[in-house]
Every structure is written in structure tokens, then in C-alpha cells.
Design a protein around this motif. Structure first.
Motif, PDB file in Angstrom:
ATOM      1  N   PRO A 181       0.801  -1.230   0.000  1.00 23.34           N
ATOM      2  CA  PRO A 181       0.000   0.000   0.000  1.00 23.34           C
ATOM      3  C   PRO A 181       0.834   1.281   0.000  1.00 23.34           C
ATOM      4  O   PRO A 181       0.353   2.333  -0.414  1.00 23.34           O
ATOM      5  CB  PRO A 181      -0.807  -0.126   1.298  1.00 23.34           C
ATOM      6  N   LEU A 182       2.091   1.202   0.476  1.00 28.11           N
ATOM      7  CA  LEU A 182       2.942   2.394   0.517  1.00 28.11           C
ATOM      8  C   LEU A 182       3.598   2.696  -0.826  1.00 28.11           C
ATOM      9  O   LEU A 182       4.129   3.787  -1.029  1.00 28.11           O
ATOM     10  CB  LEU A 182       4.032   2.219   1.591  1.00 28.11           C
ATOM     11  N   GLY A 183       3.604   1.699  -1.713  1.00 24.98           N
ATOM     12  CA  GLY A 183       4.171   1.918  -3.040  1.00 24.98           C
ATOM     13  C   GLY A 183       5.572   1.347  -3.205  1.00 24.98           C
ATOM     14  O   GLY A 183       6.247   0.998  -2.236  1.00 24.98           O
ATOM     15  N   TRP A 184       5.994   1.261  -4.454  1.00 19.95           N
ATOM     16  CA  TRP A 184       7.260   0.598  -4.774  1.00 19.95           C
ATOM     17  C   TRP A 184       8.489   1.367  -4.289  1.00 19.95           C
ATOM     18  O   TRP A 184       9.531   0.757  -4.004  1.00 19.95           O
ATOM     19  CB  TRP A 184       7.363   0.315  -6.262  1.00 19.95           C
ATOM     20  N   HIS A 185       8.397   2.691  -4.164  1.00 17.70           N
ATOM     21  CA  HIS A 185       9.536   3.471  -3.671  1.00 17.70           C
ATOM     22  C   HIS A 185       9.921   3.017  -2.265  1.00 17.70           C
ATOM     23  O   HIS A 185      11.104   2.826  -1.961  1.00 17.70           O
ATOM     24  CB  HIS A 185       9.194   4.965  -3.652  1.00 17.70           C
ATOM     25  N   TRP A 186       8.923   2.866  -1.417  1.00 21.66           N
ATOM     26  CA  TRP A 186       9.170   2.445  -0.037  1.00 21.66           C
ATOM     27  C   TRP A 186       9.697   1.005   0.035  1.00 21.66           C
ATOM     28  O   TRP A 186      10.577   0.691   0.831  1.00 21.66           O
ATOM     29  CB  TRP A 186       7.883   2.561   0.787  1.00 21.66           C
ATOM     30  N   ILE A 187       9.143   0.154  -0.798  1.00 26.97           N
ATOM     31  CA  ILE A 187       9.587  -1.248  -0.793  1.00 26.97           C
ATOM     32  C   ILE A 187      11.067  -1.335  -1.158  1.00 26.97           C
ATOM     33  O   ILE A 187      11.853  -2.023  -0.495  1.00 26.97           O
ATOM     34  CB  ILE A 187       8.733  -2.091  -1.757  1.00 26.97           C
ATOM     35  N   LEU A 188      11.480  -0.625  -2.200  1.00 23.25           N
ATOM     36  CA  LEU A 188      12.890  -0.638  -2.593  1.00 23.25           C
ATOM     37  C   LEU A 188      13.775  -0.017  -1.522  1.00 23.25           C
ATOM     38  O   LEU A 188      14.875  -0.496  -1.236  1.00 23.25           O
ATOM     39  CB  LEU A 188      13.086   0.119  -3.911  1.00 23.25           C
ATOM     40  N   GLY A 189      13.304   1.068  -0.900  1.00 21.55           N
ATOM     41  CA  GLY A 189      14.084   1.743   0.134  1.00 21.55           C
ATOM     42  C   GLY A 189      14.351   0.862   1.336  1.00 21.55           C
ATOM     43  O   GLY A 189      15.496   0.739   1.802  1.00 21.55           O
ATOM     44  N   VAL A 190      13.310   0.218   1.844  1.00 22.19           N
ATOM     45  CA  VAL A 190      13.477  -0.673   2.997  1.00 22.19           C
ATOM     46  C   VAL A 190      14.332  -1.878   2.632  1.00 22.19           C
ATOM     47  O   VAL A 190      15.197  -2.310   3.401  1.00 22.19           O
ATOM     48  CB  VAL A 190      12.091  -1.122   3.525  1.00 22.19           C
ATOM     49  N   SER A 191      14.116  -2.425   1.447  1.00 23.04           N
ATOM     50  CA  SER A 191      14.890  -3.573   0.987  1.00 23.04           C
ATOM     51  C   SER A 191      16.389  -3.259   0.940  1.00 23.04           C
ATOM     52  O   SER A 191      17.237  -4.101   1.248  1.00 23.04           O
ATOM     53  CB  SER A 191      14.400  -3.993  -0.399  1.00 23.04           C
ATOM     54  N   SER A 192      16.728  -2.021   0.594  1.00 22.28           N
ATOM     55  CA  SER A 192      18.129  -1.621   0.451  1.00 22.28           C
ATOM     56  C   SER A 192      18.892  -1.615   1.766  1.00 22.28           C
ATOM     57  O   SER A 192      20.132  -1.658   1.769  1.00 22.28           O
ATOM     58  CB  SER A 192      18.206  -0.228  -0.185  1.00 22.28           C
ATOM     59  N   LEU A 193      18.184  -1.569   2.879  1.00 25.77           N
ATOM     60  CA  LEU A 193      18.847  -1.574   4.183  1.00 25.77           C
ATOM     61  C   LEU A 193      19.621  -2.862   4.436  1.00 25.77           C
ATOM     62  O   LEU A 193      20.453  -2.937   5.334  1.00 25.77           O
ATOM     63  CB  LEU A 193      17.815  -1.362   5.304  1.00 25.77           C
ATOM     64  N   ALA A 194      19.374  -3.882   3.613  1.00 29.86           N
ATOM     65  CA  ALA A 194      20.120  -5.137   3.735  1.00 29.86           C
ATOM     66  C   ALA A 194      21.617  -4.928   3.526  1.00 29.86           C
ATOM     67  O   ALA A 194      22.432  -5.744   3.952  1.00 29.86           O
ATOM     68  CB  ALA A 194      19.591  -6.150   2.716  1.00 29.86           C
ATOM     69  N   GLY A 195      21.997  -3.813   2.892  1.00 25.66           N
ATOM     70  CA  GLY A 195      23.416  -3.519   2.694  1.00 25.66           C
ATOM     71  C   GLY A 195      24.184  -3.378   3.988  1.00 25.66           C
ATOM     72  O   GLY A 195      25.428  -3.521   4.013  1.00 25.66           O
ATOM     73  N   LEU A 196      23.494  -3.116   5.100  1.00 23.15           N
ATOM     74  CA  LEU A 196      24.154  -3.004   6.406  1.00 23.15           C
ATOM     75  C   LEU A 196      24.746  -4.329   6.878  1.00 23.15           C
ATOM     76  O   LEU A 196      25.554  -4.354   7.814  1.00 23.15           O
ATOM     77  CB  LEU A 196      23.152  -2.478   7.453  1.00 23.15           C
TER      78      LEU A 196
END
Length: 447
Positions: A181-196
Motif C-alpha cells: 500500500p505504501l508503493g514501490w519506492h518504499w519497498i525498494l528503500g526498505v529492501s536496500s537496508l540489507a546492505g548493512l
């Protein structure tokens, strides 16, 4: 190579480092290091799947054609083609650990930037750049893990590393469902935190002792062995031992195409391309193919999630079997059965048949992937294991890049469900044939 200390001759014994891993027990420190690398592979799967799962949202938001959606799904894999080759050379030059850390961190940064894309072109190129970063994670994970494991446990344990794929798959599905429901921008942003996760690798995984020995870092190699053996082998035990690996030109792409290694290289290139096409072409377009059968988007995600669950027993069974019967037999049997299941799925006439055949396809194809990911790194000596694995990974990424576009074009041309799936599955048949010509590696030390 003797050396003299105050009139006393100390005999220094040259020893293949792989010999030390023949009798080494599997310890809790192997599991600790293994988990850090395992979750790195989870991240790789998760990040490779996420753009596929949200492609419908992106296509709708940016008003894209099927061909553009297919190209976008393939963009990260196009980036991984040069990425795998660059990182493959680096993993032999700078080490397995640094490659894993830098690749994971770089991917996270580039992926996060992609979440702020304003249009199709920006998003395409940022996913391409993210693929460049992710390439190191792809080429280093399996060789790195294999170089930390005892010989007796290497096959079984490395197949379990491959089971990170369905976990990443399920995380991507869950993230898409919850944050949709928040949209694809948010999904990609949260997913990117895996870089930590790069910081976890830095803290808990030793450098490969094989790589360290091959690069003249004797103390680093001995410290890693002592750590992994958890007291079973001490630094004192290795005091007068000079650890060795096979001498070849380090990180050389030409080396793997020379007579000694060329047969294995050409075969694994063909197998990687065909096997990846046979799996990935179906996976990327599964939501669209299921829609042709009348499944809604939520029902399609549920179908894919249940299919992912059947990957786990596939890994478990293939792990046990490859340690008992070797790589070749199990690979051939599992891919052949996956091909049969694929053709069965293509001809399914109702939902029950679709579930049965797709579950069988998930079980056998992913079980085979676990064996294959283990096998490739074992075909090469330490000094070129990174580049050897990287050219195979590159062949996979070529297939990953082309397959979504080809299948997208077929679907745009109104190709039937049965015809599309049968075309994809034919690549598994070729995989079976090529596998017959590779050498067995179960129970042999790494060189």
C-alpha cells in the motif's frame, strides 16, 4: 624448505592446506561464519526477486509496456554481467572477505538511490548500477563458504547455503505484501537496508585460509584454521608448517581457458546459461503466467509462496544425497525430474495439477541448484576459483537478462501458457545432457 635458527636446523614442512581440512571437525565457529555468509545469500535472493514482484506496481505507476517491464526486470542482471567479472577478479586479488563486504555495502547504497527514481530511465540505470554492486556477493559467497569447511561436510553444508534462496524469496514476497500500500519506492528503500549486513561479515567471518595461504599471508591462514577448528588445531601445531595451494596465475581469466581447466570452464558456462534460463525465465514471469490461468495478484503471490516452501525439502534431500552419492548423479537426477515437472506444469488443466507439478518443479530444481552452486567452485584451484565462479555467474546473468525480455515478447505475442512454459523447460533438458561430461568432486580436497 629448511631454515636455521641459532645453529639449529628447523625443518619446515610444506603442506597442501586442503589436507588440514580432511580431518577437521565441523565446529560451532563454522556455523557462526556460515550463518553470516548464508544470510548474505538470502539478501542476494531477496534483492533479485524484489523488482520482479513489484514490477506490476512500477509498470502501472510509470505506464510501461510489457517489453519495458521485462527490460526493467533484466536491468539488475545486465549490471551483474560486468559486475561478476570485475568482482570475480577482485575476489582472487583482494580476498573473499573484502569482496563480500564491499559488494554488500555498495549494493545497499546504489539500491537505496534507486528507490528515489523519478522515471523509468533513472530507475533502469540505477538498478543496473545496483547489479554492478551485487555481483561481488554473487561470485564470492559459495567459494568463500567452501573454503571454510571441512572436506567431509563441504557438500552437505554448502547445499544448505543455497537454501537461502527461498528464504530471500519469501522475505521479498512478505515485504511486497505488507508494504504494497505504501508503493514501490518504499519497498525498494526498505529492501536496500540489507546492505548493512556488510558489518556482520566484517565482525564474524575470518578470511579464507586458502586465499591467505595463496597470497603469502601464512599467519592469517593459520589464525583462520585455528579459529575454525575451535581448539582442535592450534597455532603451535602449525608452527613449522608452510601452507600451500596449487600454483597458477592468480585471478587470470586466461588460466581457466587453458587445457587443464578449459573443458570444465566451457561445460559450466553452458550449464549455467541453460539452467538459469530454465529456472529464471519461469520465475520472473510467473505472476503473468498465473494470471493467464485466472489467478488474481494475491492468489498468485500465495501460489508462489507455497512453491517456495517446497524448495526447502528439495535442499535437505539433495544435501544428504550429494554427500552420499556425489555431485554428478544427484544433479542429473534432480534436473531431469525438474524438466519432467516443468512439462507437466505446462500441460496442467486445473489448479490441482498446477500445484502438484509446480511443487515438484520447485523441489527438484532448487535441490539441483544447491548441488550445482557447490560443484562449480570445486572445479577450480584456489588462485582462480573466484574468476572461475564469476564466468559461470556471468553466464547465469546473461540468461537472467535475456530471458525476461524474450518471454515478455512471447507473452506480448499471445504465446500460450503451455507453449511458453514448454519452451522454458527445454533448457533444463540441455542442462541434463551437459552435466554428464563434468568430473565428480565429492570427497576431494580443494587445491
Amino acid at each position: 624448505m629448511p631454515s636455521t635458527v641459532i645453529g639449529e636446523v628447523i625443518e619446515v614442512q610444506n603442506r597442501q592446506i586442503g589436507e588440514l581440512f580432511q580431518e577437521m571437525p565441523l565446529t560451532k565457529r563454522h556455523w557462526k561464519s556460515g550463518f553470516a555468509i548464508f544470510f548474505s545469500f538470502v539478501i542476494e535472493s531477496w534483492e533479485m526477486m524484489i523488482i520482479t514482484l513489484i514490477s506490476g506496481m512500477i509498470g502501472s505507476d510509470l505506464k510501461l509496456s510489457s517489453a519495458q517491464v521485462g527490460s526493467l526486470m533484466g536491468s539488475i542482471y545486465l549490471g551483474m554481467i560486468p559486475g561478476c567479472l570485475i568482482w570475480g577478479k577482485l575476489t582472487d586479488k583482494i580476498g573473499r572477505k573484502k569482496t563480500m563486504m564491499w559488494s554488500t555495502g555498495l549494493y545497499g547504497i546504489l539500491s537505496l538511490i534507486s528507490a528515489f527514481s523519478l522515471n523509468y530511465d533513472m530507475l533502469w540505470w540505477m538498478r543496473f548500477a545496483a547489479g554492478l554492486g551485487l555481483g561481488g556477493l554473487m561470485v564470492a559467497s559459495f567459494p568463500y563458504f567452501e573454503e571454510l569447511l571441512p572436506v567431509k561436510s563441504r557438500g552437505r553444508a554448502t547445499v544448505y547455503l543455497a537454501s537461502g534462496w527461498p528464504i530471500g524469496y519469501l522475505i521479498a514476497i512478505g515485504l511486497t505484501y505488507v508494504m504494497g500500500p505504501l508503493g514501490w519506492h518504499w519497498i525498494l528503500g526498505v529492501s536496500s537496508l540489507a546492505g548493512l549486513w556488510a558489518f556482520v561479515i566484517k565482525a564474524f567471518v575470518p578470511e579464507s585460509p586458502y586465499w591467505a595461504a595463496g597470497n603469502g599471508q601464512q599467519q592469517v591462514a593459520k589464525d583462520a584454521i585455528s579459529y575454525l577448528a575451535n581448539g582442535q588445531v592450534s597455532i603451535e601445531d602449525l608452527k613449522n608448517t608452510h601452507l600451500m595451494v596449487d600454483t597458477v596465475q592468480r585471478g587470470s581469466f586466461l588460466e581457466i581457458f587453458k587445457s587443464k581447466l578449459s573443458r570444465a570452464t566451457w561445460l559450466q558456462l553452458l550449464i549455467n546459461f541453460c539452467f538459469s534460463w530454465g529456472y529464471w525465465a519461469l520465475t520472473t514471469w510467473m505472476p503473468e503466467l498465473l494470471a493467464k490461468k485466472g489467478l488474481s495478484t494475491p492468489a498468485g503471490l500465495g501460489f508462489m509462496a507455497l512453491s517456495a516452501l517446497f524448495m526447502f525439502p528439495g535442499y535437505i534431500v539433495s544435501s544428504w544425497l550429494t554427500g552420499r552419492y556425489g555431485r554428478k548423479k544427484i544433479m542429473i537426477i534432480f534436473v531431469a525430474l525438474a524438466a519432467i515437472a516443468g512439462f507437466g506444469f505446462a500441460q496442467s488443466s486445473n489448479m490441482t495439477e498446477m500445484y502438484i507439478w509446480d511443487f515438484a518443479l520447485s523441489f527438484f530444481s532448487l535441490g539441483a541448484w544447491g548441488v550445482w552452486d557447490t560443484w562449480v567452485g570445486e572445479l577450480y584451484p584456489t588462485e582462480v576459483r573466484g574468476v572461475g565462479y564469476s564466468v559461470g555467474a556471468t553466464a547465469q546473468r546473461v540468461a537472467n537478462s535475456i530471458a525476461p525480455m524474450v518471454i515478455g515478447a512471447m507473452l506480448a505475442g499471445n504465446s500460450s501458457f503451455a507453449g511458453t512454459v514448454s519452451f522454458i523447460t527445454a533448457f533444463l533438458v540441455v542442462t541434463v545432457i551437459m552435466t554428464f561430461f563434468l568430473k565428480e568432486t565429492e570427497g576431494k580436497i580443494l587445491n
